[in-house]
Design an enzyme around this catalytic site. Structure first.
Site, PDB file in Angstrom:
ATOM      1  N   ASP A   1       0.816  -1.213   0.000  1.00 26.02           N
ATOM      2  CA  ASP A   1       0.000   0.000   0.000  1.00 26.02           C
ATOM      3  C   ASP A   1       0.851   1.265   0.000  1.00 26.02           C
ATOM      4  O   ASP A   1       2.075   1.213   0.130  1.00 26.02           O
ATOM      5  CB  ASP A   1      -0.954  -0.022   1.210  1.00 26.02           C
ATOM      6  CG  ASP A   1      -0.242  -0.359   2.521  1.00 26.02           C
ATOM      7  OD1 ASP A   1       1.003  -0.355   2.553  1.00 26.02           O
ATOM      8  OD2 ASP A   1      -0.929  -0.641   3.509  1.00 26.02           O
TER       9      ASP A   1
ATOM     10  N   ASN B   1      -7.262  -2.524  14.454  1.00 28.01           N
ATOM     11  CA  ASN B   1      -8.663  -2.880  14.163  1.00 28.01           C
ATOM     12  C   ASN B   1      -8.757  -4.090  13.230  1.00 28.01           C
ATOM     13  O   ASN B   1      -9.803  -4.354  12.658  1.00 28.01           O
ATOM     14  CB  ASN B   1      -9.406  -1.675  13.559  1.00 28.01           C
ATOM     15  CG  ASN B   1      -8.817  -1.229  12.226  1.00 28.01           C
ATOM     16  OD1 ASN B   1      -7.843  -1.796  11.743  1.00 28.01           O
ATOM     17  ND2 ASN B   1      -9.405  -0.209  11.623  1.00 28.01           N
TER      18      ASN B   1
ATOM     19  N   HIS C   1      -7.031  -4.527  10.398  1.00 30.99           N
ATOM     20  CA  HIS C   1      -6.819  -4.291   8.966  1.00 30.99           C
ATOM     21  C   HIS C   1      -5.518  -4.926   8.482  1.00 30.99           C
ATOM     22  O   HIS C   1      -4.570  -5.122   9.245  1.00 30.99           O
ATOM     23  CB  HIS C   1      -6.931  -2.803   8.587  1.00 30.99           C
ATOM     24  CG  HIS C   1      -5.787  -1.918   8.949  1.00 30.99           C
ATOM     25  ND1 HIS C   1      -5.948  -0.753   9.655  1.00 30.99           N
ATOM     26  CD2 HIS C   1      -4.468  -1.985   8.674  1.00 30.99           C
ATOM     27  CE1 HIS C   1      -4.782  -0.155   9.793  1.00 30.99           C
ATOM     28  NE2 HIS C   1      -3.858  -0.888   9.215  1.00 30.99           N
TER      29      HIS C   1
ATOM     30  N   GLU D   1      -9.549  -1.802   5.465  1.00 34.18           N
ATOM     31  CA  GLU D   1     -10.206  -1.535   6.744  1.00 34.18           C
ATOM     32  C   GLU D   1     -11.410  -2.474   6.925  1.00 34.18           C
ATOM     33  O   GLU D   1     -11.859  -3.106   5.966  1.00 34.18           O
ATOM     34  CB  GLU D   1     -10.672  -0.070   6.764  1.00 34.18           C
ATOM     35  CG  GLU D   1      -9.532   0.953   6.659  1.00 34.18           C
ATOM     36  CD  GLU D   1      -8.816   1.212   7.978  1.00 34.18           C
ATOM     37  OE1 GLU D   1      -8.758   0.297   8.822  1.00 34.18           O
ATOM     38  OE2 GLU D   1      -8.304   2.325   8.157  1.00 34.18           O
TER      39      GLU D   1
HETATM   40  C1  GLP Z   1      -0.424   0.657   8.515  1.00 34.29           C
HETATM   41  C2  GLP Z   1      -0.097  -0.197   7.285  1.00 34.29           C
HETATM   42  C3  GLP Z   1      -0.284  -1.660   7.578  1.00 34.29           C
HETATM   43  C4  GLP Z   1       0.390  -2.023   8.884  1.00 34.29           C
HETATM   44  C5  GLP Z   1      -0.256  -1.262  10.002  1.00 34.29           C
HETATM   45  C6  GLP Z   1       0.314  -1.607  11.373  1.00 34.29           C
HETATM   46  O1  GLP Z   1      -1.759   0.981   8.605  1.00 34.29           O
HETATM   47  N1  GLP Z   1      -0.867   0.160   6.158  1.00 34.29           N
HETATM   48  O2  GLP Z   1       0.220  -2.416   6.493  1.00 34.29           O
HETATM   49  O3  GLP Z   1       0.303  -3.394   9.104  1.00 34.29           O
HETATM   50  O4  GLP Z   1      -0.047   0.116   9.750  1.00 34.29           O
HETATM   51  O5  GLP Z   1       1.455  -0.832  11.610  1.00 34.29           O
HETATM   52  P1  GLP Z   1       2.452  -1.049  12.784  1.00 34.29           P
HETATM   53  O6  GLP Z   1       3.282  -2.218  12.417  1.00 34.29           O
HETATM   54  O7  GLP Z   1       3.256   0.218  12.813  1.00 34.29           O
HETATM   55  O8  GLP Z   1       1.656  -1.250  14.018  1.00 34.29           O
END
Ligand code: GLP
Length: 240
Positions: A67, A135, A137, A142
């Site tokens: 993404d 959440n 995702h 989402e």
């Molecule tokens: C973002 C990314 C996700 C990632 C998530 C969790 O929203 N788009 O791909 O898994 O954050 O991030 P973190 O690893 O910093 O908790």
């Protein structure tokens, strides 16, 4: 689903790096589906160290990222393009031309979604790495995203904007939209590796592994994938 619970973040990172290294050792032309976020940083460090020790080479490896934020140019320090270069690509022997991310600044974002899905259909991921939103995702899919979705533009939920604001100077700077691989694109990967660390992920980990398969928790769809490894530290596994 194979679930591995580790003592801490370091052990999670080492074990996850070993899984990815094994894929690269088995196929020097592997396609790695990669993720951003703070969780994979430790495993990227491990991969950099393995490459420096010449245990693995990324010379012929190709990558596709999950993404990108809409509206942030590649040079922006919070863009996922910048993140990948800074945390991995600039430190390994990969050919940068073999790395792919969706563009969040394309003039025609619908055309960019179609281009990225077509690319993913040509380059099926040997393994897809995933972090987990609090959440549930995956990528930026989402809750309520249809399981048959392909690359699309999303409006980020308030909880994701709040979670991700810790990396920005203030919450108003967090983009409100993103472009993400869809759930069908993620499920098309031959293997999936999920990493999660810390107690703020415990609920999402529980819903992913033990909850019902529902669009309310996008990660729960992984229960339907034939080859998923989940590596979580004991704080993230607290509710399992
Ligand atoms: C973002 C990314 C996700 C990632 C998530 C969790 O929203 N788009 O791909 O898994 O954050 O991030 P973190 O690893 O910093 O908790």
């Amino acid at each position: 689903m194979k679930v591995i619970i580790t003592e801490n973040y370091e052990e999670m990172s080492k074990k996850a790096a070993d899984v990815i290294a094994d894929v690269v050792k088995a196929d020097e032309n592997a396609v790695l589906g990669l993720a951003t976020g703070t969780t994979p940083i430790g495993l990227y460090k491990e991969l950099i160290a393995k490459c420096a020790r010449k245990e693995i080479s990324f010379k012929n490896v190709k990558t596709v990222n999950l993404d990108e934020y809409v509206g942030l140019p590649k040079e922006h320090v919070q863009s996922y393009d910048y993140f990948m270069k800074d945390n991995l690509f600039n430190h390994i022997d990969i050919d940068i031309k073999n790395t792919n991310l969706p563009s969040g600044v394309a003039e025609d974002l619908d055309a960019e979604c179609a281009r990225y899905t077509a690319l993913l259909n040509k380059m099926r991921q040997s393994i897809q790495l995933l972090g987990l939103g609090s959440n549930g995702h995956i990528g930026f899919n989402e809750p309520k995203t249809p399981f048959d979705s392909t690359t699309h533009i999303v409006s980020l939920t308030q909880s994701t904007i709040k979670d991700n604001s810790r990396l920005f100077d203030n919450i108003d700077e967090v983009p409100t939209k993103a472009i993400t691989m869809g759930i069908a694109n993620i499920m098309n990967a031959k293997k999936v590796l999920v990493v999660a660390s810390g107690d703020n992920k415990a609920k999402a980990v529980y819903s992913m592994v033990k909850g019902p398969v529902t669009e309310d928790c996008p990660a729960s769809v992984l229960q339907n994938h034939p080859d998923v490894t989940v590596i979580v530290d004991k704080k993230a596994a607290a509710l399992l």
